[in-house]
Write a protein that holds these residues in place. Structure first.
Motif, PDB file in Angstrom:
ATOM      1  N   THR A   1      32.044  18.040  61.267  1.00  0.00           N
ATOM      2  CA  THR A   1      31.987  17.924  59.802  1.00  0.00           C
ATOM      3  C   THR A   1      30.538  17.873  59.330  1.00  0.00           C
ATOM      4  OG1 THR A   1      34.003  16.634  59.990  1.00  0.00           O
ATOM      5  CG2 THR A   1      32.923  16.602  57.858  1.00  0.00           C
ATOM      6  N   LEU A   2      29.712  17.124  60.057  1.00  0.00           N
ATOM      7  CA  LEU A   2      28.290  17.006  59.713  1.00  0.00           C
ATOM      8  C   LEU A   2      27.634  18.393  59.728  1.00  0.00           C
ATOM      9  CD1 LEU A   2      25.895  14.957  59.308  1.00  0.00           C
ATOM     10  CD2 LEU A   2      25.537  15.125  61.760  1.00  0.00           C
ATOM     11  N   PHE A   3      27.949  19.178  60.769  1.00  0.00           N
ATOM     12  CA  PHE A   3      27.355  20.513  60.901  1.00  0.00           C
ATOM     13  C   PHE A   3      27.825  21.424  59.761  1.00  0.00           C
ATOM     14  CE2 PHE A   3      26.300  20.723  65.724  1.00  0.00           C
ATOM     15  CZ  PHE A   3      25.470  19.636  65.558  1.00  0.00           C
ATOM     16  N   ARG A   4      29.100  21.293  59.414  1.00  0.00           N
ATOM     17  CA  ARG A   4      29.630  22.171  58.365  1.00  0.00           C
ATOM     18  C   ARG A   4      29.060  21.797  56.991  1.00  0.00           C
ATOM     19  NH1 ARG A   4      35.645  23.948  60.534  1.00  0.00           N
ATOM     20  NH2 ARG A   4      34.778  24.904  62.396  1.00  0.00           N
ATOM     21  N   LEU A   5      28.711  20.529  56.837  1.00  0.00           N
ATOM     22  CA  LEU A   5      28.047  20.099  55.597  1.00  0.00           C
ATOM     23  C   LEU A   5      26.633  20.679  55.539  1.00  0.00           C
ATOM     24  CD1 LEU A   5      29.212  16.395  55.574  1.00  0.00           C
ATOM     25  CD2 LEU A   5      29.480  17.928  53.647  1.00  0.00           C
ATOM     26  N   ALA A   6      25.976  20.713  56.717  1.00  0.00           N
ATOM     27  CA  ALA A   6      24.607  21.228  56.758  1.00  0.00           C
ATOM     28  C   ALA A   6      24.568  22.716  56.428  1.00  0.00           C
ATOM     29  CB  ALA A   6      24.022  20.982  58.141  1.00  0.00           C
ATOM     30  N   ASN A   7      25.616  23.427  56.790  1.00  0.00           N
ATOM     31  CA  ASN A   7      25.694  24.875  56.560  1.00  0.00           C
ATOM     32  C   ASN A   7      26.261  25.206  55.175  1.00  0.00           C
ATOM     33  OD1 ASN A   7      27.446  27.641  57.216  1.00  0.00           O
ATOM     34  ND2 ASN A   7      25.450  27.547  58.192  1.00  0.00           N
ATOM     35  N   GLY A   8      26.627  24.172  54.425  1.00  0.00           N
ATOM     36  CA  GLY A   8      27.171  24.396  53.084  1.00  0.00           C
ATOM     37  C   GLY A   8      28.613  24.850  53.074  1.00  0.00           C
ATOM     38  N   LEU A   9      29.282  24.755  54.225  1.00  0.00           N
ATOM     39  CA  LEU A   9      30.699  25.146  54.266  1.00  0.00           C
ATOM     40  C   LEU A   9      31.557  24.090  53.574  1.00  0.00           C
ATOM     41  CD1 LEU A   9      31.062  26.476  57.914  1.00  0.00           C
ATOM     42  CD2 LEU A   9      31.183  27.825  55.834  1.00  0.00           C
ATOM     43  N   TYR A  10      31.148  22.859  53.703  1.00  0.00           N
ATOM     44  CA  TYR A  10      31.824  21.752  53.028  1.00  0.00           C
ATOM     45  C   TYR A  10      30.862  21.127  52.026  1.00  0.00           C
ATOM     46  CZ  TYR A  10      35.192  21.758  56.976  1.00  0.00           C
ATOM     47  OH  TYR A  10      36.123  22.097  57.916  1.00  0.00           O
ATOM     48  N   GLN A  11      31.431  20.597  50.987  1.00  0.00           N
ATOM     49  CA  GLN A  11      30.626  19.898  49.980  1.00  0.00           C
ATOM     50  C   GLN A  11      30.933  18.406  50.092  1.00  0.00           C
ATOM     51  OE1 GLN A  11      31.011  21.871  46.219  1.00  0.00           O
ATOM     52  NE2 GLN A  11      29.555  20.524  45.230  1.00  0.00           N
ATOM     53  N   PRO A  12      29.917  17.559  50.221  1.00  0.00           N
ATOM     54  CA  PRO A  12      30.228  16.132  50.423  1.00  0.00           C
ATOM     55  C   PRO A  12      30.936  15.524  49.207  1.00  0.00           C
ATOM     56  CG  PRO A  12      27.877  16.450  50.070  1.00  0.00           C
ATOM     57  CD  PRO A  12      28.478  17.809  50.164  1.00  0.00           C
ATOM     58  N   SER A  13      31.817  14.545  49.469  1.00  0.00           N
ATOM     59  CA  SER A  13      32.476  13.874  48.337  1.00  0.00           C
ATOM     60  C   SER A  13      31.554  12.820  47.730  1.00  0.00           C
ATOM     61  CB  SER A  13      33.814  13.268  48.772  1.00  0.00           C
ATOM     62  OG  SER A  13      33.845  12.994  50.134  1.00  0.00           O
ATOM     63  N   GLY A  14      30.504  12.480  48.462  1.00  0.00           N
ATOM     64  CA  GLY A  14      29.507  11.564  47.920  1.00  0.00           C
ATOM     65  C   GLY A  14      28.203  11.738  48.672  1.00  0.00           C
ATOM     66  N   GLY A  15      27.062  11.484  48.023  1.00  0.00           N
ATOM     67  CA  GLY A  15      25.774  11.616  48.686  1.00  0.00           C
ATOM     68  C   GLY A  15      25.156  12.988  48.481  1.00  0.00           C
ATOM     69  N   THR A  16      23.976  13.177  49.077  1.00  0.00           N
ATOM     70  CA  THR A  16      23.246  14.437  48.882  1.00  0.00           C
ATOM     71  C   THR A  16      22.753  14.991  50.210  1.00  0.00           C
ATOM     72  OG1 THR A  16      22.409  13.399  46.875  1.00  0.00           O
ATOM     73  CG2 THR A  16      21.380  15.484  47.503  1.00  0.00           C
ATOM     74  N   VAL A  17      22.909  16.311  50.351  1.00  0.00           N
ATOM     75  CA  VAL A  17      22.303  17.000  51.493  1.00  0.00           C
ATOM     76  C   VAL A  17      21.081  17.717  50.933  1.00  0.00           C
ATOM     77  CG1 VAL A  17      22.638  18.702  53.333  1.00  0.00           C
ATOM     78  CG2 VAL A  17      24.594  17.376  52.504  1.00  0.00           C
ATOM     79  N   ARG A  18      19.926  17.533  51.580  1.00  0.00           N
ATOM     80  CA  ARG A  18      18.703  18.193  51.101  1.00  0.00           C
ATOM     81  C   ARG A  18      18.182  19.160  52.153  1.00  0.00           C
ATOM     82  NH1 ARG A  18      16.431  15.673  46.633  1.00  0.00           N
ATOM     83  NH2 ARG A  18      17.374  13.646  46.208  1.00  0.00           N
TER      84      ARG A  18
END
Lengths: 266, 239
Positions: B45-62
């Motif tokens: 899940t962490l990797f897919r968030l980093a690739n923009g495949l998933y959008q977090p329900s809270g917080g920010t990816v920079r």
């Protein structure tokens, strides 16, 4: 069988020939096979046998098995053309058409002269056209056919769908294989009743797993920058062979002349 | 800072329990990171968030200190720079032949054919796939598929490469080859982050180890420091 045909299409000895040449050759033979008389159609069958078995090095056993498949369907349909049914009372009307017959009163069953001609025409034509299709299937890999369709201006949506379906066939059959093995290893098909239960489980699981695979593949596409277009690049590694080209053109012209001569005579 | 995760929460629609909880992490350029943790701890899940495949329900990816934008053009740019290799290569191979599959990402970038050809030939050579260029993807072995999946991403020249369980399904020889390949990739300036269960591999390979448990980062340090805490790893089910 699908995987076997696909594997042969990738490994056959005519693989290096330009696929459009092979497709063009088979398509031209297909048209001729449709119009030509029976003896020319049989010549097409024999000639393509040489192309497939001798030049493409497809094992004769496999090719004959493949030909047997549609032939068996064809043979099943032939009796309806060959056998005529009439009544004993109207025998006089059909007498010129009867080759051999027997009375099963009040009916009269007979082998029809016209039926034999029709059956011969249907049989030779079908087998000739099937040979043409097998030549395409066994010597041109699916993705090369898709590329040709793209070059011919087939809408990208259709060719992309064909490409994805081709990929999915392998994923799907792979999943079926895995599930089947897992079930067999736990005596899933011991009796008819257990077998039916396992089969229903397999079908249910297959649907679920296919949907999951679809979802994962969509993510895979997105991760690689999918923008609604499945465009790919490929290099051309084909080498036209003049020996094959000469034989194809010369042989085709001979068949064409034979057809012309036949129709001119009749 | 190449990529950072700030107080990230993520919950799958079908799962009431959050997969990632208040997760914060910073990845700096040039290092080799290993993410370890039990199955279901949130690595993928962490990797897919980093690739923009998933959008977090809270917080920010920079990315590069800028919050991720989830608009299409921005995501294309992001995915060119953040490459993700899936655990199962089958999910990432989309074209019919090896060469076509390599070219897929480049075609999406709209590069000219001459450049695509040049990059494909280079990558085929670098990943020892030249003999398989015209080979159908469906008939590759799992090890070859894995190699192709990594090559597919590396051809895009990403700055950050995320590898989800790259050693899964590979035999020891293939793991050795993968290691050599990763060394070459890092030497070219790519930052590597790998999720794996292969602790021996991690110990020898990583510069920095991140330990995850139940959607959170519970420890991060050098391999020597992490693997010296055997009791802690045991409680995490990782010893």
């Amino acid at each position: 069988m699908h995987h076997q045909i696909d594997a042969l299409a990738h490994t056959n000895q005519l693989r290096s020939l330009p696929p459009e040449h092979k497709l063009g050759f088979a398509a031209a033979l297909f048209v001729l096979g449709y119009l030509a008389p029976a003896f020319v159609q049989l010549l097409i069958v024999l000639w393509l046998f040489i192309w497939v078995v001798r030049y493409a090095q497809i094992p004769a056993k496999i090719y004959l098995e493949l030909l047997l498949l549609p032939t068996s369907f064809l043979l099943l349909s032939l009796p309806t053309l060959l056998v005529g049914i009439s009544t004993v009372a109207t025998f006089k009307n059909i007498e010129p058409d009867v080759v051999w017959g027997m009375a099963v009163k009040p009916l009269y069953l007979y082998l029809s002269r016209q039926g034999i001609e029709q059956a011969t025409a249907v049989f030779t034509r079908s087998i000739a056209l099937t040979s043409c299709l097998y030549f395409i299937l066994l010597t041109i890999p699916t993705f090369e056919l898709i590329r040709i369709l793209q070059r011919l201006g087939c809408p990208p949506l259709i060719t992309e769908l064909m490409g994805l379906m081709y990929r999915f066939i392998f994923i799907l059959t792979g999943t079926v294989g895995e599930l089947l093995t897992a079930q067999q290893s736990r005596m899933g098909y011991g009796t008819w009743r257990i077998g039916m239960r396992s089969l229903s489980l397999l079908i249910g699981q297959l649907l679920q797993r296919t949907l999951n695979t679809y979802h994962q593949l969509s993510l895979g596409l997105a991760a690689r920058g999918y923008n609604g277009d499945l465009r790919v690049w490929h290099s051309r590694r084909y080498k036209p062979d003049w020996r094959y080209a000469t034989e194809a053109i010369a042989g085709y012209l001979c068949l064409l002349l034979l057809t012309g001569w036949h129709y001119w005579r009749t | 800072m190449l990529i950072s995760f700030e107080q990230i929460n993520y919950t799958y629609p079908c799962n009431p329990k959050p997969t990632l909880r208040e997760l914060s992490l910073e990845i700096t350029a040039g290092k080799r990171y290993a993410v370890i943790g039990q199955n279901g701890c949130g690595k993928t899940t962490l990797f897919r968030l980093a690739n923009g495949l998933y959008q977090p329900s809270g917080g920010t990816v920079r990315w590069n200190n800028q919050p991720l934008s989830y608009r299409r053009p921005a995501l294309y740019q992001l995915r060119q720079q953040v490459g993700l290799v899936f655990q199962n290569p089958e999910e990432q191979l989309v074209a019919a032949t090896v060469e076509e599959d390599l070219s897929y990402g480049l075609c999406n970038l709209g590069l000219p054919d001459s450049e695509i050809e040049q990059r494909v030939q280079q990558t085929l050579k670098a990943f020892e796939l030249t003999d398989l260029a015209d080979f159908p993807v469906n008939y590759l072995s799992l090890g070859q598929k894995k190699r192709l999946a990594i090559a597919d991403i590396m051809i895009l020249r990403p700055r950050l490469l995320l590898l989800d369980e790259p050693t899964a399904y590979l035999d020891p020889g293939q793991v050795r080859n993968l290691r050599q390949m990763l060394t070459t990739i890092q030497a070219e300036g790519t930052t590597l982050v790998m999720a794996t269960h292969d602790l021996n591999f991690v110990q020898d390979w990583a510069d920095w180890v991140i330990v995850m448990n139940q959607g959170q980062i519970v420890m991060e340090d050098t391999p020597t420091a992490v693997f010296s805490r055997q009791h802690f790893l045991k409680t995490m089910g990782l010893s």
